[in-house]
Motif scaffolding. Structure first.
Motif, PDB file in Angstrom:
ATOM      1  N   ASP A   1      33.001  50.700  28.008  1.00 18.01           N
ATOM      2  CA  ASP A   1      33.601  49.676  28.853  1.00 18.01           C
ATOM      3  C   ASP A   1      35.024  49.360  28.402  1.00 18.01           C
ATOM      4  O   ASP A   1      35.920  49.163  29.221  1.00 18.01           O
ATOM      5  CB  ASP A   1      32.744  48.408  28.833  1.00 18.01           C
ATOM      6  CG  ASP A   1      33.089  47.450  29.953  1.00 18.01           C
ATOM      7  OD1 ASP A   1      33.250  47.903  31.107  1.00 18.01           O
ATOM      8  OD2 ASP A   1      33.195  46.241  29.681  1.00 18.01           O
ATOM      9  N   GLY A   2      35.236  49.338  27.091  1.00 13.92           N
ATOM     10  CA  GLY A   2      36.571  49.071  26.571  1.00 13.92           C
ATOM     11  C   GLY A   2      37.546  50.214  26.815  1.00 13.92           C
ATOM     12  O   GLY A   2      38.730  49.998  27.063  1.00 13.92           O
ATOM     13  N   LEU A   3      37.052  51.430  26.759  1.00 16.16           N
ATOM     14  CA  LEU A   3      37.916  52.607  26.927  1.00 16.16           C
ATOM     15  C   LEU A   3      38.201  52.941  28.383  1.00 16.16           C
ATOM     16  O   LEU A   3      39.223  53.537  28.694  1.00 16.16           O
ATOM     17  CB  LEU A   3      37.291  53.832  26.248  1.00 16.16           C
ATOM     18  CG  LEU A   3      37.207  53.785  24.728  1.00 16.16           C
ATOM     19  CD1 LEU A   3      36.429  54.992  24.212  1.00 16.16           C
ATOM     20  CD2 LEU A   3      38.603  53.754  24.122  1.00 16.16           C
TER      21      LEU A   3
ATOM     22  N   CYS B   1      30.405  38.206  30.181  1.00 14.63           N
ATOM     23  CA  CYS B   1      31.838  38.500  30.276  1.00 14.63           C
ATOM     24  C   CYS B   1      32.454  37.752  31.444  1.00 14.63           C
ATOM     25  O   CYS B   1      33.562  37.238  31.352  1.00 14.63           O
ATOM     26  CB  CYS B   1      32.078  40.000  30.434  1.00 14.63           C
ATOM     27  SG  CYS B   1      31.690  40.935  28.957  1.00 14.63           S
TER      28      CYS B   1
ATOM     29  N   LYS C   1      29.599  49.061  25.237  1.00 14.49           N
ATOM     30  CA  LYS C   1      30.774  48.261  24.893  1.00 14.49           C
ATOM     31  C   LYS C   1      31.983  49.161  24.624  1.00 14.49           C
ATOM     32  O   LYS C   1      33.098  48.849  25.050  1.00 14.49           O
ATOM     33  CB  LYS C   1      30.492  47.384  23.673  1.00 14.49           C
ATOM     34  CG  LYS C   1      29.592  46.211  23.961  1.00 14.49           C
ATOM     35  CD  LYS C   1      29.337  45.418  22.681  1.00 14.49           C
ATOM     36  CE  LYS C   1      28.403  44.255  22.915  1.00 14.49           C
ATOM     37  NZ  LYS C   1      28.132  43.509  21.676  1.00 14.49           N
ATOM     38  N   VAL C   2      31.752  50.267  23.947  1.00 13.64           N
ATOM     39  CA  VAL C   2      32.838  51.214  23.669  1.00 13.64           C
ATOM     40  C   VAL C   2      33.341  51.823  24.974  1.00 13.64           C
ATOM     41  O   VAL C   2      34.539  51.846  25.256  1.00 13.64           O
ATOM     42  CB  VAL C   2      32.375  52.321  22.696  1.00 13.64           C
ATOM     43  CG1 VAL C   2      33.427  53.414  22.573  1.00 13.64           C
ATOM     44  CG2 VAL C   2      32.053  51.730  21.333  1.00 13.64           C
TER      45      VAL C   2
ATOM     46  N   ALA D   1      38.621  51.008  31.371  1.00 21.14           N
ATOM     47  CA  ALA D   1      38.839  49.777  32.145  1.00 21.14           C
ATOM     48  C   ALA D   1      38.969  50.105  33.627  1.00 21.14           C
ATOM     49  O   ALA D   1      39.539  51.129  34.009  1.00 21.14           O
ATOM     50  CB  ALA D   1      40.093  49.076  31.656  1.00 21.14           C
TER      51      ALA D   1
ATOM     52  N   GLN E   1      34.917  47.263  38.959  1.00 22.47           N
ATOM     53  CA  GLN E   1      34.073  46.734  37.886  1.00 22.47           C
ATOM     54  C   GLN E   1      32.876  45.991  38.489  1.00 22.47           C
ATOM     55  O   GLN E   1      31.758  46.108  38.016  1.00 22.47           O
ATOM     56  CB  GLN E   1      34.902  45.810  36.979  1.00 22.47           C
ATOM     57  CG  GLN E   1      34.187  45.355  35.740  1.00 22.47           C
ATOM     58  CD  GLN E   1      34.038  46.438  34.680  1.00 22.47           C
ATOM     59  OE1 GLN E   1      34.396  47.589  34.857  1.00 22.47           O
ATOM     60  NE2 GLN E   1      33.465  46.061  33.555  1.00 22.47           N
TER      61      GLN E   1
END
Length: 147
Positions: free
Chosen positions: A34-36, A70, A31-32, A38, A44
């Motif tokens: 994936d957020g950082l 998502c 999650k970290v 993009a 994706q």
């Protein structure tokens, strides 16, 4: 640049699985990451397909369900945004139709120029003109100063 970010993100994902960490730790770290990091939608999607293949080989399903969730949330957000935009456009078209009818009844047939002006008007302009039509003595007064 996106290709390089994709390659690095894919490398990090593979490392997450290779470390032998617990499922929840992998998910939290992903999650970290994936957020950082993009990615554009097509990359994706490519990453998602590669993760699914990796998970099949390892006989686990840890990150890929997150992608599905998502995607569903993204679809719901898109549908909600589409409905909202549709309602706004419907209200705008309704305001144009009502104002055209009021102007026609009050001042007679509308010129193509006036019709184009109405079609290009913002909702705020339409509201102002709708109020102005009540007091205006001429079509010109409806569109004067506040437009």
């Amino acid at each position: 640049m996106p290709q390089r970010r994709y390659a690095e993100k894919w490398r990090v994902v593979r490392l997450l699985y290779e470390r032998g960490w617990r499922r929840q730790r992998i998910i939290n770290l992903f999650k970290v990451v994936d957020g950082l990091m993009a990615l554009p939608p097509e990359l994706q999607e490519r990453l998602r397909r590669n993760i699914v293949r990796l998970e099949r080989r390892r006989d686990v399903e840890w990150i890929s369900p997150m992608f599905q969730l998502c995607r569903q949330e993204g679809l719901r957000e898109g549908q909600q945004k589409g409905r909202q935009e549709g309602r706004q456009e419907g209200r705008r078209e309704g305001a144009i139709d009502l104002l055209e009818r009021q102007l026609h009844r009050r001042f007679g047939a509308l010129s193509p120029t006036v019709q184009k002006r109405l079609a290009k008007a913002s909702p705020e302009q339409l509201a102002q003109w709708s109020e102005a039509v009540l007091d205006a003595r001429t079509l010109k007064q409806v569109f004067s100063s506040r437009s």
